[in-house]
Scaffold this motif. Structure first.
Motif, PDB file in Angstrom:
ATOM      1  N   VAL A 158       0.850  -1.186   0.000  1.00 27.15           N
ATOM      2  CA  VAL A 158       0.000   0.000   0.000  1.00 27.15           C
ATOM      3  C   VAL A 158       0.887   1.239   0.000  1.00 27.15           C
ATOM      4  N   ASP A 159       0.588   2.155  -0.917  1.00 26.62           N
ATOM      5  CA  ASP A 159       1.314   3.423  -1.010  1.00 26.62           C
ATOM      6  C   ASP A 159       0.601   4.447  -0.131  1.00 26.62           C
ATOM      7  N   LEU A 160       1.261   4.856   0.935  1.00 27.28           N
ATOM      8  CA  LEU A 160       0.642   5.781   1.881  1.00 27.28           C
ATOM      9  C   LEU A 160       0.755   7.238   1.442  1.00 27.28           C
ATOM     10  N   ARG A 161       1.488   7.501   0.372  1.00 28.82           N
ATOM     11  CA  ARG A 161       1.613   8.858  -0.194  1.00 28.82           C
ATOM     12  C   ARG A 161       1.842   9.897   0.908  1.00 28.82           C
ATOM     13  N   GLY A 162       2.765   9.573   1.789  1.00 30.13           N
ATOM     14  CA  GLY A 162       2.958  10.396   2.982  1.00 30.13           C
ATOM     15  C   GLY A 162       3.405  11.820   2.719  1.00 30.13           C
ATOM     16  N   TYR A 163       3.953  12.091   1.545  1.00 30.74           N
ATOM     17  CA  TYR A 163       4.467  13.440   1.284  1.00 30.74           C
ATOM     18  C   TYR A 163       3.638  14.178   0.242  1.00 30.74           C
ATOM     19  N   THR A 168      -4.576   8.001   4.983  1.00 32.56           N
ATOM     20  CA  THR A 168      -4.663   7.723   6.416  1.00 32.56           C
ATOM     21  C   THR A 168      -4.688   6.213   6.646  1.00 32.56           C
ATOM     22  N   ALA A 169      -4.463   5.823   7.887  1.00 32.86           N
ATOM     23  CA  ALA A 169      -4.524   4.400   8.221  1.00 32.86           C
ATOM     24  C   ALA A 169      -5.918   3.840   7.945  1.00 32.86           C
ATOM     25  N   ASP A 170      -6.977   4.634   8.192  1.00 37.15           N
ATOM     26  CA  ASP A 170      -8.340   4.163   7.940  1.00 37.15           C
ATOM     27  C   ASP A 170      -8.570   3.926   6.447  1.00 37.15           C
ATOM     28  N   GLN A 171      -8.002   4.805   5.601  1.00 35.50           N
ATOM     29  CA  GLN A 171      -8.137   4.598   4.157  1.00 35.50           C
ATOM     30  C   GLN A 171      -7.316   3.396   3.699  1.00 35.50           C
ATOM     31  N   ALA A 172      -6.133   3.243   4.259  1.00 39.61           N
ATOM     32  CA  ALA A 172      -5.246   2.154   3.854  1.00 39.61           C
ATOM     33  C   ALA A 172      -5.830   0.796   4.226  1.00 39.61           C
ATOM     34  N   VAL A 173      -6.468   0.710   5.388  1.00 43.34           N
ATOM     35  CA  VAL A 173      -6.967  -0.591   5.824  1.00 43.34           C
ATOM     36  C   VAL A 173      -8.067  -1.092   4.890  1.00 43.34           C
ATOM     37  N   VAL A 174      -8.828  -0.187   4.294  1.00 47.87           N
ATOM     38  CA  VAL A 174      -9.857  -0.596   3.337  1.00 47.87           C
ATOM     39  C   VAL A 174      -9.197  -1.246   2.119  1.00 47.87           C
ATOM     40  N   ALA A 175      -8.098  -0.624   1.639  1.00 55.40           N
ATOM     41  CA  ALA A 175      -7.387  -1.185   0.499  1.00 55.40           C
ATOM     42  C   ALA A 175      -6.769  -2.537   0.840  1.00 55.40           C
ATOM     43  N   LEU A 176      -6.265  -2.677   2.042  1.00 59.82           N
ATOM     44  CA  LEU A 176      -5.662  -3.945   2.466  1.00 59.82           C
ATOM     45  C   LEU A 176      -6.710  -5.041   2.590  1.00 59.82           C
ATOM     46  N   LEU A 177      -7.863  -4.684   3.141  1.00 56.94           N
ATOM     47  CA  LEU A 177      -8.944  -5.663   3.248  1.00 56.94           C
ATOM     48  C   LEU A 177      -9.411  -6.099   1.861  1.00 56.94           C
ATOM     49  N   ASP A 178      -9.459  -5.155   0.931  1.00 58.04           N
ATOM     50  CA  ASP A 178      -9.850  -5.504  -0.437  1.00 58.04           C
ATOM     51  C   ASP A 178      -8.873  -6.528  -1.026  1.00 58.04           C
ATOM     52  N   ALA A 179      -7.563  -6.299  -0.782  1.00 56.90           N
ATOM     53  CA  ALA A 179      -6.564  -7.247  -1.283  1.00 56.90           C
ATOM     54  C   ALA A 179      -6.701  -8.605  -0.612  1.00 56.90           C
ATOM     55  N   LEU A 180      -7.250  -8.630   0.606  1.00 56.71           N
ATOM     56  CA  LEU A 180      -7.456  -9.882   1.333  1.00 56.71           C
ATOM     57  C   LEU A 180      -8.807 -10.520   1.001  1.00 56.71           C
ATOM     58  N   GLY A 181      -9.554  -9.893   0.095  1.00 52.51           N
ATOM     59  CA  GLY A 181     -10.829 -10.468  -0.348  1.00 52.51           C
ATOM     60  C   GLY A 181     -12.044  -9.966   0.392  1.00 52.51           C
ATOM     61  N   VAL A 182     -11.892  -8.964   1.239  1.00 53.24           N
ATOM     62  CA  VAL A 182     -13.023  -8.420   1.995  1.00 53.24           C
ATOM     63  C   VAL A 182     -13.440  -7.112   1.335  1.00 53.24           C
ATOM     64  N   ARG A 183     -14.608  -7.112   0.700  1.00 56.61           N
ATOM     65  CA  ARG A 183     -15.039  -5.923  -0.025  1.00 56.61           C
ATOM     66  C   ARG A 183     -16.567  -5.902  -0.117  1.00 56.61           C
TER      67      ARG A 183
END
Length: 691
Positions: free
Chosen positions: A40-45, A51-66
């Motif tokens: 996941v690219d956090l685009r910190g700069y 945000t962590a809340d946005q990133a976790v949605v992307a991670l869950l999607d990659a894990l098959g939860v959508r």
């Protein structure tokens, strides 16, 4: 317990993401992470970091939860994410790329040590105990290889890297060996495939800021879809700094050299040391500066280095804002004045190694500081070409002259003198211009450029004549004599020293008259007029005694000993050099004491007392080693080698010649080094014959 979290850190464009992705591919190939990799690219700069809340949605999607399976609240989403990772038997690698703040990645860490996490960031994360991997810029050879491979990948017939090796190295230097800049440069070369590398180098050098040229020719995006541009990368890092941090970064970009000591940074900033250190540590954590220990002081005297592209960026920020330019000029004035004070104190310890000299506890510390700051000091003198720094930078040049000549940095000494001379000429300060010309002549003479030295001293003499300063005119005549002597023009050298002596006599300066007599004696000895030389040195000794100048007496005694040895009277020479050595030892002049031990050794050897000569040269060598005088060590080792050679000890002679060659190499004396190596080879042949 196995390490769970790794962090790859470094400045923007250093290649953190590329390294993380490459590591993931290789790990997958070796079967280390059978559960796969989450990225996941956090685009910190960016202006709107993930945000962590946005990133976790992307991670869950990659894990098959959508879709309808996705929990409706952030809290439940994080709980589901951690539960899924805890349930997974197959180990996974989680790459959290481009993080700028712990709040982005802390909530995303697995609740188990079964999986591994790799974070990339421009800032060193200190919220957890993390194994850090700090990336540095590439080595010069690796930079060349990167660009070469990039060109050959497109067209294996591209012969420009082979045809223009020097231009390619110059280009990689201009890129600061930063992978992002090198990629951009390679892309530009691919686009302009019918033009040579030198043309791009010329464009970069002509620009005040290399990023402007490289960004203008940027080929677009990399393999990961990211823009290949430099300035936005630097701007995003700069914008995240506090007001105090960004101010210090800007001022540090205006320092005369890319590497600066803490004390000089304090002068630039005009703040207390502890405040500056804290800000520097913040900038280092953001990989905008790098620190290294200093050889010249305590832990607080760290060295701080800035990447060339960051320096160019920061200087550009200052140049575009009138208020920042004014702030920058004040900072530069502070640092030049700081350098003048420190350099004056350090240079005094070169000739008078005892007594309180401000920040330096001893001569060794002063020399270490001068060695470390040399590049910055020489660069600061070049500011003399700017009107507002004409006086201060020229004064710094005066403080530097003796050190640069002693360390045999003749190119720097010549550059410094020329810059100061040009400033004095523009200001119409003829007295200072003449003084700087004398410094220039001394440096040219020691560099072996005798004719140029004579011309410089002659111009100085003419200026002093026009001004009407007869004392300085006489001194210039003496300098002309020394330069003529170095050029092998003995008769003219004697005439010049005679003129100097007569002028000092006329104005009644007996101390300088004594020095003129002594210089005249040296020229007479080199011309083969030994008897007259001895008379001149004795006259100098009497005058030095009359004005109670003990160091002058010591110098004249040493020169007298050389003349007596030339005449063939070794015993008298030993006595003269011994008297000179004792006087220098009492005065604390270790360098001259070492030189006289060497002269004693030469005289003892001429008297046939070779073992005593070897002992004397050994004492000379010890002092030169203590003083870190590489040239003095080389000369003494040469003398030791000759002494061993004369008592049929070829192995010891060869060893001493080789050590002499190494010392001369350290002292920037390649001709002497080559001669010593040739003598060592000759002794190897002699040893073989004796075997």
């Amino acid at each position: 317990m196995p390490l769970l979290i790794f962090a790859v850190t470094g400045m923007g464009g250093i290649g953190k993401t590329a390294l993380a992705v490459e590591a993931a591919y290789r790990a997958h190939g070796k079967g280390w992470f059978p559960g796969g990799t989450l990225f996941v690219d956090l685009r910190g700069y960016d202006e709107d970091p993930v945000t962590a809340d946005q990133a976790v949605v992307a991670l869950l999607d990659a894990l098959g939860v959508r879709d309808r399976d996705l929990p409706t609240t952030p809290e439940r989403q994080h709980d589901t994410y951690r539960a899924l990772l805890a349930e997974r038997r197959d180990r996974m690698l989680l790459i959290l790329d481009n993080a700028s703040d712990p709040s982005q990645y802390l909530p995303l860490l697995p609740g188990t040590d079964h999986h591994r996490v790799l974070i990339t960031s421009r800032n060193r994360p200190d919220a957890l105990a993390i194994r850090l991997i700090d990336l540095e810029t590439l080595a010069p050879d690796d930079s060349v290889a990167l660009v070469t491979r990039a060109l050959h990948a497109t067209d294996e017939r591209d012969e420009r890297p082979v045809r223009e090796p020097e231009a390619l190295r110059a280009l990689t230097d201009s890129c600061g060996h930063l992978p992002l800049a090198l990629q951009i440069a390679a892309g530009m070369l691919r686009r302009r495939r019918h033009r040579d590398i030198a043309s791009l180098v010329a464009e970069v050098k002509q620009a005040d800021d290399a990023t402007a040229v490289l960004d203008h020719g940027s080929p677009g995006t990399d393999l990961y879809g990211r823009s290949l541009v430099l300035r936005p990368v630097l701007e995003t890092s700069y914008r995240r700094l506090s007001a105090d941090q960004s101010r210090l970064l800007r001022l540090l970009c205006l320092a005369p050299d890319a590497e600066t000591g803490t004390a000089a940074v304090v002068a630039l900033a005009g703040l207390e040391t502890d405040v500056v250190l804290a800000l520097l540590e913040d900038l280092a954590a953001a990989h905008l500066v790098a620190s290294a220990p200093s050889a010249a002081g305590s832990a607080a005297d760290l060295r701080w280095r800035m990447h060339d592209l960051v320096r160019a960026f920061g200087a550009g920020v200052v140049a575009r804002d009138a208020e920042l330019r004014e702030e920058g000029e004040a900072a530069r004035e502070r640092v030049v004045r700081f350098y003048i004070g420190r350099t004056y104190a350090a240079s005094r310890l070169l000739s008078v190694p005892q007594g309180d000299q401000g920040p330096f506890t001893d001569r060794a510390q002063a020399v270490a500081w001068l060695d470390e700051e040399r590049a910055a000091l020489v660069a600061a003198v070049q500011w003399a070409r700017e009107e507002q720094f004409a006086d201060t930078a020229a004064l710094l040049a005066d403080c530097l002259a003796s050190y640069l000549n002693w360390r045999r940095h003749f190119d720097d000494a010549i550059s410094v003198a020329k810059a100061a001379g040009e400033a004095a000429h523009r200001a119409g300060d003829r007295h200072r211009e003449a003084g700087v010309l004398n410094n220039l002549g001394i440096a040219l003479s020691q560099a072996g450029r005798a004719e140029e030295a004579i011309a410089a001293h002659t111009r100085a003499r003419d200026l002093f004549q026009d001004i009407g300063d007869r004392g300085e005119e006489a001194g210039s005549w003496g300098n002309i004599g020394n330069a003529l002597d170095g050029a092998g023009r003995a008769k003219k050298a004697i005439a010049a020293h005679t003129r100097a002596r007569d002028l000092f006599q006329d104005i009644g300066d007996r101390r300088q008259e004594a020095w003129a007599w002594n210089n005249l004696g040296v020229a007479l000895r080199r011309a083969g007029r030994t008897k007259k030389a001895i008379e001149a040195h004795n006259r100098a000794i009497k005058l030095f005694h009359a004005v109670e100048d003990g160091l002058g007496v010591a110098n004249a005694l040493g020169c007298l000993g050389n003349a007596q040895l030339r005449q063939g009277d070794a015993d008298k020479a030993i006595n003269a050099h011994t008297s000179a050595r004792i006087l220098f030892q009492v005065a604390g002049h270790r360098h001259n004491e070492a030189a006289e031990w060497g002269n004693i050794g030469n005289a003892l050897e001429r008297a046939g007392r070779v073992e005593e000569a070897i002992e004397a040269h050994g004492k000379s060598l010890e002092i030169f080693q203590e003083l870190e005088d590489w040239y003095g060590q080389g000369v003494t080792l040469d003398h030791l080698a000759v002494a061993h050679k004369n008592v049929q000890q070829p192995a010891r002679a060869r060893s001493a010649f080789l050590q002499a060659a190494d010392a001369f190499t350290h002292a920037n004396a390649p001709t002497e080094a080559a001669r010593s190596r040739a003598c060592a080879a000759e002794q190897w042949s002699a040893r073989t014959r004796h075997s």
